[in-house]
Design an enzyme around this catalytic site. Structure first.
Site, PDB file in Angstrom:
ATOM      1  N   TYR A  57       4.677  24.324  33.980  1.00 49.00           N
ATOM      2  CA  TYR A  57       5.649  23.620  33.143  1.00 49.00           C
ATOM      3  C   TYR A  57       5.925  24.414  31.858  1.00 49.00           C
ATOM      4  O   TYR A  57       5.055  24.535  30.996  1.00 49.00           O
ATOM      5  CB  TYR A  57       5.170  22.198  32.797  1.00 49.00           C
ATOM      6  CG  TYR A  57       4.896  21.317  34.005  1.00 49.00           C
ATOM      7  CD1 TYR A  57       5.437  21.620  35.256  1.00 49.00           C
ATOM      8  CD2 TYR A  57       4.118  20.179  33.900  1.00 49.00           C
ATOM      9  CE1 TYR A  57       5.185  20.817  36.365  1.00 49.00           C
ATOM     10  CE2 TYR A  57       3.869  19.363  35.003  1.00 49.00           C
ATOM     11  CZ  TYR A  57       4.404  19.702  36.235  1.00 49.00           C
ATOM     12  OH  TYR A  57       4.156  18.906  37.323  1.00 49.00           O
ATOM     13  N   HIS A 115      -1.263  23.147  42.867  1.00 47.44           N
ATOM     14  CA  HIS A 115       0.060  22.526  42.697  1.00 47.44           C
ATOM     15  C   HIS A 115       0.768  22.268  44.040  1.00 47.44           C
ATOM     16  O   HIS A 115       1.404  21.239  44.228  1.00 47.44           O
ATOM     17  CB  HIS A 115       0.923  23.407  41.789  1.00 47.44           C
ATOM     18  CG  HIS A 115       1.922  22.652  40.986  1.00 47.44           C
ATOM     19  ND1 HIS A 115       2.298  23.006  39.720  1.00 47.44           N
ATOM     20  CD2 HIS A 115       2.652  21.547  41.262  1.00 47.44           C
ATOM     21  CE1 HIS A 115       3.196  22.151  39.269  1.00 47.44           C
ATOM     22  NE2 HIS A 115       3.431  21.264  40.185  1.00 47.44           N
TER      23      HIS A 115
HETATM   24  P1  NAP Z   1       9.905  10.582  36.292  1.00 48.09           P
HETATM   25  O1  NAP Z   1       8.687  10.318  35.499  1.00 48.09           O
HETATM   26  O2  NAP Z   1      10.153   9.814  37.533  1.00 48.09           O
HETATM   27  O3  NAP Z   1      11.198  10.434  35.380  1.00 48.09           O
HETATM   28  C1  NAP Z   1      11.314  11.086  34.168  1.00 48.09           C
HETATM   29  C2  NAP Z   1      12.691  10.764  33.591  1.00 48.09           C
HETATM   30  O4  NAP Z   1      12.771   9.368  33.321  1.00 48.09           O
HETATM   31  C3  NAP Z   1      12.941  11.488  32.302  1.00 48.09           C
HETATM   32  O5  NAP Z   1      14.300  11.856  32.302  1.00 48.09           O
HETATM   33  C4  NAP Z   1      12.683  10.432  31.220  1.00 48.09           C
HETATM   34  O6  NAP Z   1      13.527  10.666  30.115  1.00 48.09           O
HETATM   35  C5  NAP Z   1      13.070   9.156  31.917  1.00 48.09           C
HETATM   36  N1  NAP Z   1      12.303   7.981  31.500  1.00 48.09           N
HETATM   37  C6  NAP Z   1      10.968   7.803  31.430  1.00 48.09           C
HETATM   38  N2  NAP Z   1      10.641   6.543  31.063  1.00 48.09           N
HETATM   39  C7  NAP Z   1      11.813   5.904  30.877  1.00 48.09           C
HETATM   40  C8  NAP Z   1      12.178   4.583  30.495  1.00 48.09           C
HETATM   41  N3  NAP Z   1      11.261   3.643  30.231  1.00 48.09           N
HETATM   42  N4  NAP Z   1      13.493   4.281  30.392  1.00 48.09           N
HETATM   43  C9  NAP Z   1      14.469   5.198  30.648  1.00 48.09           C
HETATM   44  N5  NAP Z   1      14.179   6.468  31.023  1.00 48.09           N
HETATM   45  C10 NAP Z   1      12.872   6.809  31.137  1.00 48.09           C
HETATM   46  O7  NAP Z   1       9.998  12.135  36.715  1.00 48.09           O
HETATM   47  P2  NAP Z   1       9.085  13.406  36.610  1.00 48.09           P
HETATM   48  O8  NAP Z   1       8.972  13.891  35.222  1.00 48.09           O
HETATM   49  O9  NAP Z   1       9.603  14.332  37.653  1.00 48.09           O
HETATM   50  O10 NAP Z   1       7.652  12.930  37.143  1.00 48.09           O
HETATM   51  C11 NAP Z   1       6.608  12.506  36.284  1.00 48.09           C
HETATM   52  C12 NAP Z   1       5.527  13.556  36.170  1.00 48.09           C
HETATM   53  O11 NAP Z   1       4.962  13.869  37.447  1.00 48.09           O
HETATM   54  C13 NAP Z   1       6.019  14.911  35.686  1.00 48.09           C
HETATM   55  O12 NAP Z   1       6.333  14.914  34.317  1.00 48.09           O
HETATM   56  C14 NAP Z   1       4.869  15.792  36.083  1.00 48.09           C
HETATM   57  O13 NAP Z   1       3.789  15.647  35.181  1.00 48.09           O
HETATM   58  C15 NAP Z   1       4.531  15.216  37.459  1.00 48.09           C
HETATM   59  N6  NAP Z   1       5.213  15.923  38.573  1.00 48.09           N
HETATM   60  C16 NAP Z   1       4.432  16.612  39.464  1.00 48.09           C
HETATM   61  C17 NAP Z   1       5.006  17.300  40.518  1.00 48.09           C
HETATM   62  C18 NAP Z   1       4.128  18.050  41.483  1.00 48.09           C
HETATM   63  O14 NAP Z   1       4.642  18.839  42.288  1.00 48.09           O
HETATM   64  N7  NAP Z   1       2.831  17.844  41.444  1.00 48.09           N
HETATM   65  C19 NAP Z   1       6.408  17.270  40.702  1.00 48.09           C
HETATM   66  C20 NAP Z   1       7.176  16.534  39.809  1.00 48.09           C
HETATM   67  C21 NAP Z   1       6.573  15.851  38.760  1.00 48.09           C
HETATM   68  P3  NAP Z   1      12.986  10.749  28.597  1.00 48.09           P
HETATM   69  O15 NAP Z   1      11.921  11.813  28.579  1.00 48.09           O
HETATM   70  O16 NAP Z   1      14.204  11.103  27.851  1.00 48.09           O
HETATM   71  O17 NAP Z   1      12.452   9.379  28.286  1.00 48.09           O
END
Ligand code: NAP
Length: 281
Positions: A57, A115
């Site tokens: 990241y 990962h």
């Molecule tokens: P997510 O958590 O499903 O969604 C994040 C998005 O939602 C961001 O745009 C955020 O915007 C918004 N958001 C969060 N809370 C909110 C709320 N209460 N109201 C409105 N919008 C909201 O997506 P993600 O970041 O892909 O997944 C979460 C975590 O999982 C990642 O950050 C990472 O640590 C991990 N991940 C791991 C892998 C893997 O391959 N292992 C892949 C993808 C993700 P704002 O920041 O502007 O609030």
């Protein structure tokens, strides 16, 4: 007053709240960094102690944001980071872990994940993970984006049974893991970490979810997280760079979906009827 966040127990007996915090895309934009640090700190204050990050990241930038957020309070956090598959040889894993520890400014990770599967043999990566555990640099190790066949292959390598978690794509709109992977992991006491629990934000604008959320005087994000809370063996890790939205996500743990609510969600977001290949982002 909040209900306490339910906890999940890792194979080594450590308990962690089932709502944590993601960090993908943090640290990529200087202007947002202070808000990102504040958001993670607000989450910690509210009991969302598991913080998920990765060397990938922002090429270490997200790990540095995490380091800022936990300065002076390392004990409040359960830190998870990940090694890139291209680095996951025996020596490459050891070196990657050292870099992550330096980026975060800590001497030990609570959980270190591969990962996704790459070219290096699992035996090598697992041997490196076990060496890091012996050296006190990580407390436990796990994997990410592993489907059932990958988990079975892992279980067959020396020490592969020590896997402590599998982090996979899981949310209301992507429920494939419920068919086989989730039961497989539950059966072996291996927690699933649900990444992209808001489907990277796409679920927020889903008309059906907005409709259901209104009945709870909640937001669609909150219902998506409350749904995952009903699944045993699952930790969800939403990412937000806003302290206000971190609070909103924490408040989702106070929502108790009834059997009727869950049936309604099943109608709009049907559970899988057969095996599908694990989806990844
Ligand atoms: P997510 O958590 O499903 O969604 C994040 C998005 O939602 C961001 O745009 C955020 O915007 C918004 N958001 C969060 N809370 C909110 C709320 N209460 N109201 C409105 N919008 C909201 O997506 P993600 O970041 O892909 O997944 C979460 C975590 O999982 C990642 O950050 C990472 O640590 C991990 N991940 C791991 C892998 C893997 O391959 N292992 C892949 C993808 C993700 P704002 O920041 O502007 O609030």
């Amino acid at each position: 007053m909040h209900d306490p966040i339910p906890t999940i127990t890792f194979p080594d007996g450590r308990k962690v709240p089932v709502l944590g915090q993601g960090t993908w895309r943090m640290g990529e934009n200087r202007a947002g960094a202070a808000d990102e640090v504040r958001s993670l700190q607000a989450g910690l204050d509210l009991g969302m102690t598991l913080i998920d990050t990765a060397e990938m990241y922002g090429d270490g930038a997200a790990e540095r944001i995490v380091g800022e957020a936990i300065k002076g309070r390392r004990g409040d956090a359960f830190l998870v980071s990940k090694v890139l598959p291209s680095n996951a040889s025996r020596t490459g894993t050891l070196a990657a872990c050292e870099r992550s520890l330096r980026n975060i400014g800590t001497d030990c990770l609570d959980l270190y994940l591969l990962h996704w599967r790459g070219g290096h043999p699992l035996t090598e990566t697992v041997a490196a993970f076990e060496e890091l555990k012996q050296a006190g640099k990580i407390r436990a190790w796990g994997v990410s984006n592993f489907d059932v066949d990958d988990m079975e292959e892992l279980a067959a390598v020396p020490d592969g049974g020590n896997v402590a978690a599998n982090q996979v794509l899981y949310n209301l709109a992507r429920r494939g893991v419920e068919f086989d992977l989730l039961p497989w992991c539950r059966g072996r006491g291996v927690p699933i970490m649900a990444y992209s629990p808001l489907d990277e934000g796409r679920l927020l604008n889903d008309a059906d979810l907005i409709h259901i959320a209104k009945a709870h005087q909640a937001t669609s994000a909150q219902v998506a997280l409350a749904f995952l809370k009903t699944r045993s063996g699952v930790i969800s890790i939403p990412k937000t760079g806003s302290a206000g939205r971190a609070r909103e996500n924490r408040d989702a743990m106070d929502i108790h979906l009834t059997a009727e609510n869950l049936a309604e969600l099943d109608r709009h977001f049907p559970p899988p009827k057969r095996k599908t290949r694990l989806e990844v982002i």
